[in-house]
Write an enzyme that holds these catalytic residues in place. Structure first.
Site, PDB file in Angstrom:
ATOM      1  CG  ASP A 166      20.683 -28.390  90.225  1.00  0.00           C
ATOM      2  OD1 ASP A 166      20.993 -28.022  89.224  1.00  0.00           O
ATOM      3  OD2 ASP A 166      21.272 -28.507  91.193  1.00  0.00           O
TER       4      ASP A 166
ATOM      5  CG  ASN B 198      16.621 -18.426  80.389  1.00  0.00           C
ATOM      6  OD1 ASN B 198      17.030 -17.372  79.378  1.00  0.00           O
ATOM      7  ND2 ASN B 198      16.674 -18.096  81.520  1.00  0.00           N
TER       8      ASN B 198
ATOM      9  CE1 TYR C 276      26.967 -17.541  78.951  1.00  0.00           C
ATOM     10  CE2 TYR C 276      27.933 -16.038  77.441  1.00  0.00           C
ATOM     11  CZ  TYR C 276      26.722 -16.792  78.142  1.00  0.00           C
ATOM     12  OH  TYR C 276      25.520 -16.248  77.776  1.00  0.00           O
TER      13      TYR C 276
ATOM     14  CE  LYS D 247      24.692 -19.466  76.706  1.00  0.00           C
ATOM     15  NZ  LYS D 247      23.392 -19.991  77.240  1.00  0.00           N
TER      16      LYS D 247
END
Length: 243
Positions: free
Chosen positions: A61, A88, A166, A170
């Protein structure tokens, strides 16, 4: 200790992560399948092994310090070193994500997985990576992480809907990748960000136009860079992506 080439892929029980594990395993490498869901992780390991891949499960985790430390100990016991780390694991955080409507807790949760989780795992694995002759780190980013593309006139077509949790996560990950590259400059550790393209996964409700295998290709390329390969860059299948 074993001289096998060892890779760890986080979030590898499905989607792009699974295909990255499959691609690296097809090279004859031993691949750690990192995932927090026990059932899905072991199912992925069994599926990979059925294809002749040397896979092993790594309970992980990325948001938990103890889990990450235990994963590092498992790889220490399994191989004594780590050659490739592919960060990932990621979450989208749910939609809508317009800045004026989002719950700040959503942003915090997404950053915890997509950014802090990468730092946590990378730092836990760094002692093992330093034992490799050719350590490589691949951080799975996204086209939405490119500020250049987000600011362009065709942003809606190239980077999708507004996503204040989101997309900035990134961009944050890209910035973190650069900072690692600066610190690791002059070492044999190469670290880069990868853009898989718009892949059909459960993260986007399977609306993507690329397959997980296609999305995994750039990660496999960056995981297998030669010693004189680039570091601190952002790539997709077509080449370097603007930050």
């Amino acid at each position: 200790m074993s001289e096998r080439t060892i890779a760890l892929v986080t979030g590898a029980n499905k989607g792009i992560g699974y295909e990255i594990a499959a691609g690296l395993g097809a090279l004859g490498w031993s691949v750690g399948v990192g995932a927090r869901d026990d059932r899905r992780r072991e199912a992925a390991v069994e599926k990979l092994r059925a294809c002749g891949i040397d896979a092993f499960g790594v309970p992980l985790d990325v948001t938990d310090d103890a889990s990450t430390a235990a994963a590092a100990r498992l790889i220490e016991d399994e191989a004594g070193h780590l050659d490739v780390l592919v960060n990932n694991a990621a979450i989208a955080g749910g939609f809508p994500q317009e800045p004026t409507r989002v719950d700040p807790a959503t942003v915090r949760t997404v950053v915890e997985t997509n950014v802090i989780g990468v730092i946590r795992v990378t730092n836990a694995m760094m002692p093992l990576l330093r034992r490799s002759a050719a350590p490589r780190i691949v951080n799975m980013s996204s086209s939405v992480g490119s500020l250049t593309r987000q600011a362009g006139p065709a942003a809606e077509q190239t980077t999708g809907p507004i996503a204040v949790a989101y997309a900035p996560s990134k961009s944050f990950l890209n910035a973190v990748t650069l900072q690692y590259a600066r610190e690791l400059s002059g070492t044999n550790v190469l670290i880069n960000a990868a853009c898989p393209g718009y892949v059909a996964t459960d993260l986007n409700g399977f609306r993507g136009v690329r397959t997980p295998a296609q999305g995994a290709a750039i990660a496999i390329t960056l995981a297998t860079l030669p010693d004189d390969g680039p570091t601190g860059r952002f790539f997709d299948d077509a080449g370097q992506v603007p930050w």
